[in-house]
Design a protein around this motif. Structure first.
Motif, PDB file in Angstrom:
ATOM      1  N   ALA A 185       0.677  -1.457  -0.145  1.00  0.00           N
ATOM      2  CA  ALA A 185      -0.070   0.266   0.299  1.00  0.00           C
ATOM      3  C   ALA A 185       0.780   0.940  -0.421  1.00  0.00           C
ATOM      4  CB  ALA A 185      -0.882  -0.018   1.596  1.00  0.00           C
ATOM      5  N   LYS A 186       1.956   1.667   0.456  1.00  0.00           N
ATOM      6  CA  LYS A 186       2.816   2.368   1.040  1.00  0.00           C
ATOM      7  C   LYS A 186       3.666   2.829  -0.338  1.00  0.00           C
ATOM      8  CE  LYS A 186       5.088   3.455   4.746  1.00  0.00           C
ATOM      9  NZ  LYS A 186       6.954   3.494   5.690  1.00  0.00           N
ATOM     10  N   LEU A 187       4.206   1.549  -1.207  1.00  0.00           N
ATOM     11  CA  LEU A 187       5.391   1.631  -2.524  1.00  0.00           C
ATOM     12  C   LEU A 187       3.473   1.926  -4.151  1.00  0.00           C
ATOM     13  CD1 LEU A 187       7.686  -1.109  -1.121  1.00  0.00           C
ATOM     14  CD2 LEU A 187       7.730   1.601  -0.771  1.00  0.00           C
ATOM     15  N   ALA A 188       3.256   1.928  -3.134  1.00  0.00           N
ATOM     16  CA  ALA A 188       2.080   1.672  -4.711  1.00  0.00           C
ATOM     17  C   ALA A 188       2.278   2.352  -5.295  1.00  0.00           C
ATOM     18  CB  ALA A 188       1.322   1.467  -4.815  1.00  0.00           C
ATOM     19  N   GLY A 189       2.437   4.372  -4.599  1.00  0.00           N
ATOM     20  CA  GLY A 189       2.444   4.592  -5.548  1.00  0.00           C
ATOM     21  C   GLY A 189       4.650   5.830  -5.236  1.00  0.00           C
ATOM     22  N   ALA A 190       4.834   5.163  -4.547  1.00  0.00           N
ATOM     23  CA  ALA A 190       6.245   5.824  -4.514  1.00  0.00           C
ATOM     24  C   ALA A 190       7.066   4.938  -4.883  1.00  0.00           C
ATOM     25  CB  ALA A 190       7.163   5.678  -2.885  1.00  0.00           C
ATOM     26  N   VAL A 191       7.403   4.393  -5.143  1.00  0.00           N
ATOM     27  CA  VAL A 191       7.517   3.526  -5.858  1.00  0.00           C
ATOM     28  C   VAL A 191       7.256   2.056  -6.693  1.00  0.00           C
ATOM     29  CG1 VAL A 191      10.589   1.950  -5.300  1.00  0.00           C
ATOM     30  CG2 VAL A 191       9.394   3.232  -3.900  1.00  0.00           C
ATOM     31  N   PRO A 192       6.380   2.525  -8.019  1.00  0.00           N
ATOM     32  CA  PRO A 192       5.795   0.740  -8.336  1.00  0.00           C
ATOM     33  C   PRO A 192       6.469   0.358  -8.828  1.00  0.00           C
ATOM     34  CG  PRO A 192       5.760   3.503  -9.684  1.00  0.00           C
ATOM     35  CD  PRO A 192       6.635   3.864  -8.439  1.00  0.00           C
ATOM     36  N   ASN A 193       7.494  -0.129  -9.272  1.00  0.00           N
ATOM     37  CA  ASN A 193       7.902  -0.790  -9.676  1.00  0.00           C
ATOM     38  C   ASN A 193       8.468  -1.818  -8.850  1.00  0.00           C
ATOM     39  OD1 ASN A 193      10.762   0.797  -8.874  1.00  0.00           O
ATOM     40  ND2 ASN A 193      12.132   0.027 -10.497  1.00  0.00           N
ATOM     41  N   ALA A 194       8.475  -1.952  -7.414  1.00  0.00           N
ATOM     42  CA  ALA A 194       8.777  -2.610  -6.252  1.00  0.00           C
ATOM     43  C   ALA A 194       7.418  -3.971  -6.189  1.00  0.00           C
ATOM     44  CB  ALA A 194       8.390  -1.851  -4.628  1.00  0.00           C
ATOM     45  N   GLU A 195       9.314  -5.057  -5.848  1.00  0.00           N
ATOM     46  CA  GLU A 195       8.338  -6.591  -5.845  1.00  0.00           C
ATOM     47  C   GLU A 195       8.442  -6.656  -4.442  1.00  0.00           C
ATOM     48  OE1 GLU A 195       9.668 -11.211  -7.391  1.00  0.00           O
ATOM     49  OE2 GLU A 195      10.896  -9.273  -8.171  1.00  0.00           O
ATOM     50  N   LEU A 196       7.952  -7.521  -3.449  1.00  0.00           N
ATOM     51  CA  LEU A 196       7.706  -7.464  -2.296  1.00  0.00           C
ATOM     52  C   LEU A 196       7.225  -9.353  -2.329  1.00  0.00           C
ATOM     53  CD1 LEU A 196       5.347  -5.093  -1.263  1.00  0.00           C
ATOM     54  CD2 LEU A 196       8.345  -5.451  -0.968  1.00  0.00           C
ATOM     55  N   ARG A 197       8.130 -10.292  -1.402  1.00  0.00           N
ATOM     56  CA  ARG A 197       8.187 -11.574  -1.469  1.00  0.00           C
ATOM     57  C   ARG A 197       8.157 -11.729   0.176  1.00  0.00           C
ATOM     58  NH1 ARG A 197      12.305 -14.491  -5.832  1.00  0.00           N
ATOM     59  NH2 ARG A 197      11.919 -12.611  -7.581  1.00  0.00           N
ATOM     60  N   GLN A 198       7.134 -12.764   0.201  1.00  0.00           N
ATOM     61  CA  GLN A 198       7.094 -13.427   1.423  1.00  0.00           C
ATOM     62  C   GLN A 198       8.686 -14.539   1.124  1.00  0.00           C
ATOM     63  OE1 GLN A 198       3.414 -15.637   3.013  1.00  0.00           O
ATOM     64  NE2 GLN A 198       4.233 -15.244   4.882  1.00  0.00           N
ATOM     65  N   GLY A 199       9.283 -14.387   2.894  1.00  0.00           N
ATOM     66  CA  GLY A 199      10.624 -15.158   2.568  1.00  0.00           C
ATOM     67  C   GLY A 199      11.265 -14.881   3.964  1.00  0.00           C
ATOM     68  N   ASP A 200      11.699 -16.088   4.616  1.00  0.00           N
ATOM     69  CA  ASP A 200      12.016 -16.456   5.839  1.00  0.00           C
ATOM     70  C   ASP A 200      13.754 -16.092   5.798  1.00  0.00           C
ATOM     71  OD1 ASP A 200      13.935 -17.435   8.582  1.00  0.00           O
ATOM     72  OD2 ASP A 200      11.653 -18.261   8.555  1.00  0.00           O
ATOM     73  N   LEU A 201      14.534 -15.354   6.237  1.00  0.00           N
ATOM     74  CA  LEU A 201      16.217 -14.950   6.215  1.00  0.00           C
ATOM     75  C   LEU A 201      17.073 -15.618   6.002  1.00  0.00           C
ATOM     76  CD1 LEU A 201      17.315 -12.388   6.312  1.00  0.00           C
ATOM     77  CD2 LEU A 201      17.234 -12.097   8.087  1.00  0.00           C
ATOM     78  N   THR A 202      16.564 -16.854   6.458  1.00  0.00           N
ATOM     79  CA  THR A 202      17.294 -18.144   6.864  1.00  0.00           C
ATOM     80  C   THR A 202      17.508 -18.871   5.626  1.00  0.00           C
ATOM     81  OG1 THR A 202      15.980 -19.762   7.796  1.00  0.00           O
ATOM     82  CG2 THR A 202      17.275 -18.044   9.427  1.00  0.00           C
ATOM     83  N   ALA A 203      16.704 -18.550   4.569  1.00  0.00           N
ATOM     84  CA  ALA A 203      15.944 -19.098   3.017  1.00  0.00           C
ATOM     85  C   ALA A 203      15.603 -18.380   2.331  1.00  0.00           C
ATOM     86  CB  ALA A 203      15.213 -20.338   3.620  1.00  0.00           C
ATOM     87  N   LEU A 204      15.871 -18.019   2.291  1.00  0.00           N
ATOM     88  CA  LEU A 204      15.719 -16.323   1.135  1.00  0.00           C
ATOM     89  C   LEU A 204      15.343 -16.623  -0.239  1.00  0.00           C
ATOM     90  CD1 LEU A 204      18.330 -13.669   2.096  1.00  0.00           C
ATOM     91  CD2 LEU A 204      15.598 -13.525   2.171  1.00  0.00           C
ATOM     92  N   PRO A 205      14.408 -16.804  -0.976  1.00  0.00           N
ATOM     93  CA  PRO A 205      13.446 -17.489  -1.922  1.00  0.00           C
ATOM     94  C   PRO A 205      14.851 -16.467  -2.938  1.00  0.00           C
ATOM     95  CG  PRO A 205      12.412 -15.673  -1.428  1.00  0.00           C
ATOM     96  CD  PRO A 205      13.533 -15.840  -0.117  1.00  0.00           C
ATOM     97  N   LEU A 206      15.779 -16.494  -3.366  1.00  0.00           N
ATOM     98  CA  LEU A 206      16.483 -15.816  -4.223  1.00  0.00           C
ATOM     99  C   LEU A 206      17.576 -16.273  -4.981  1.00  0.00           C
ATOM    100  CD1 LEU A 206      15.970 -12.339  -2.677  1.00  0.00           C
ATOM    101  CD2 LEU A 206      15.291 -13.036  -4.565  1.00  0.00           C
ATOM    102  N   PRO A 207      18.248 -16.788  -6.116  1.00  0.00           N
ATOM    103  CA  PRO A 207      19.505 -16.915  -6.353  1.00  0.00           C
ATOM    104  C   PRO A 207      20.865 -16.088  -5.712  1.00  0.00           C
ATOM    105  CG  PRO A 207      18.440 -15.311  -8.318  1.00  0.00           C
ATOM    106  CD  PRO A 207      18.000 -15.461  -6.428  1.00  0.00           C
ATOM    107  N   ASP A 208      22.021 -16.509  -5.130  1.00  0.00           N
ATOM    108  CA  ASP A 208      22.800 -15.792  -5.552  1.00  0.00           C
ATOM    109  C   ASP A 208      23.216 -14.818  -5.976  1.00  0.00           C
ATOM    110  OD1 ASP A 208      23.514 -18.201  -4.143  1.00  0.00           O
ATOM    111  OD2 ASP A 208      25.291 -19.198  -5.224  1.00  0.00           O
ATOM    112  N   ALA A 209      24.319 -13.410  -5.439  1.00  0.00           N
ATOM    113  CA  ALA A 209      24.187 -12.604  -6.360  1.00  0.00           C
ATOM    114  C   ALA A 209      23.625 -11.870  -7.025  1.00  0.00           C
ATOM    115  CB  ALA A 209      25.541 -13.181  -7.247  1.00  0.00           C
ATOM    116  N   ALA A 210      22.401 -12.229  -6.561  1.00  0.00           N
ATOM    117  CA  ALA A 210      20.798 -11.281  -6.496  1.00  0.00           C
ATOM    118  C   ALA A 210      21.027  -9.939  -6.546  1.00  0.00           C
ATOM    119  CB  ALA A 210      19.329 -12.030  -6.348  1.00  0.00           C
ATOM    120  N   ALA A 211      22.288  -9.208  -6.008  1.00  0.00           N
ATOM    121  CA  ALA A 211      21.707  -7.801  -5.496  1.00  0.00           C
ATOM    122  C   ALA A 211      23.043  -7.371  -5.047  1.00  0.00           C
ATOM    123  CB  ALA A 211      21.112  -7.763  -3.920  1.00  0.00           C
ATOM    124  N   ASP A 212      22.923  -5.589  -5.731  1.00  0.00           N
ATOM    125  CA  ASP A 212      24.483  -5.170  -5.722  1.00  0.00           C
ATOM    126  C   ASP A 212      24.443  -4.289  -4.532  1.00  0.00           C
ATOM    127  OD1 ASP A 212      25.420  -5.562  -8.685  1.00  0.00           O
ATOM    128  OD2 ASP A 212      23.295  -4.745  -8.944  1.00  0.00           O
TER     129      ASP A 212
END
Length: 313
Positions: free
Chosen positions: A186-213
């Protein structure tokens, strides 16, 4: 010879052997060990003391709680290898099942807190150090370098994505709480419309290696039962030349934050963060302190060397 005899005497009791096996899995308080073992805390404390005297475990005081872990020194590792076959016994599996229940209770307590306070989460954060001061310091630490692909872990209401997402090439927030993610959307709809949000656990992240800068953990780590493995999982996302910014509290004695607000850890020292970061393959490159209010906020910036992946290859 004396050290060797002390070691085998310490492990020559069924309860102490069970404690040794449990601490191999994760750091636990005396109360949690008592819960898993089905024994009284005084009795468990006596067994723990014998293991500690033999140099097999180490104690960490945090407020009024005592946490136990296996010792770091060399005699422990061969014991673990020697006991691998034995620890596959029925009693070890039963203890592991009860340990999973302790883990689940920890997670459920934090989840109940998050869901109950989702609407006021930003306000709770601002009670400690003025949030504008923290955000200004974060911007200064990150500097003028491109944000690139941004991942915010434990994104909550999405404030970090709102703050840094406009400069990012990709914006992704991860949180365990569906209610938090609902508010963030709700907060990001206007401010950062391209934001992607996922449910996930910090100990088993649903992302591949080297996915972020750029990876951000803002006031998240103190809710995590095992910060070391969680930081290692977060560091896995950091690409070659990328950065991880951790914002959390310095060590403190506000025990009510554990009982009232579900904090698993009462802050972190520079030595703790530096050790976990180094073990995860990153370099700690900047540390800053923001004093004010009842708690001190610390910022730790870690980077992955630009040639790390090439050298590993």
């Amino acid at each position: 010879m004396d050290r060797l005899l002390d070691t085998f005497r310490a492990l020559g009791d069924p309860t102490r052997l069970r404690i040794f096996a449990l601490l191999r899995r994760m750091e636990l308080s005396v109360g949690e060990l008592a819960q898993v073992l089905g024994q009284s805390q005084p009795r468990v404390s006596r067994h723990v003391r014998i293991l500690a005297d033999a140099g097999l475990t180490r104690r960490r005081r945090e407020g009024s709680w005592i946490f136990l872990a296996l010792a770091d020194d060399t005699p422990v590792e061969p014991l673990l290898s020697a006991l691998d076959g034995l620890l596959a016994a029925d009693w070890a599996e039963e203890d592991a099942t009860r340990l999973d229940q302790v883990r689940a209770e920890r997670a459920e307590a934090a989840q109940r807190y998050f869901d109950a306070h989702a609407d006021e989460w930003d306000a709770i954060r601002s009670l400690h150090v003025p949030e504008r001061e923290v955000e200004s310091a974060m911007a200064a630490v990150l500097g003028d370098r491109a944000i690139g692909r941004l991942v915010d872990l434990g994104t909550g209401t999405g404030r970090m994505l709102e703050l840094f997402g406009k400069e990012a090439t990709r914006v992704l927030g991860v949180d365990r709480s569906p209610e938090m993610l609902r508010l963030a959307r709700a907060k990001l709809a206007g401010a950062v419309p391209n934001a992607e949000l996922r449910q996930g656990d910090l100990t088993a992240l649903p992302l591949p290696d080297a996915a972020a800068d750029t990876v951000i953990l803002h006031q998240v780590l103190h809710f995590v039962p095992q910060p070391g493995p969680a930081l290692a999982e977060a560091a896995r996302l950091v690409a070659c030349g990328g950065r991880m910014l951790i914002v959390d509290f310095a060590p403190h004695d506000h025990e009510e934050l554990r009982t009232r607000d579900a904090h698993q850890r009462l802050g972190f020292s520079d030595e703790q963060i530096a050790g976990w970061v180094a073990a995860a393959g990153l370099n700690l490159t900047d540390t800053r302190m923001l004093e004010g209010g009842e708690l001190t906020v610390k910022l730790w910036l870690a980077t992955r060397p630009a040639l790390f992946l090439k050298e590993a290859a």
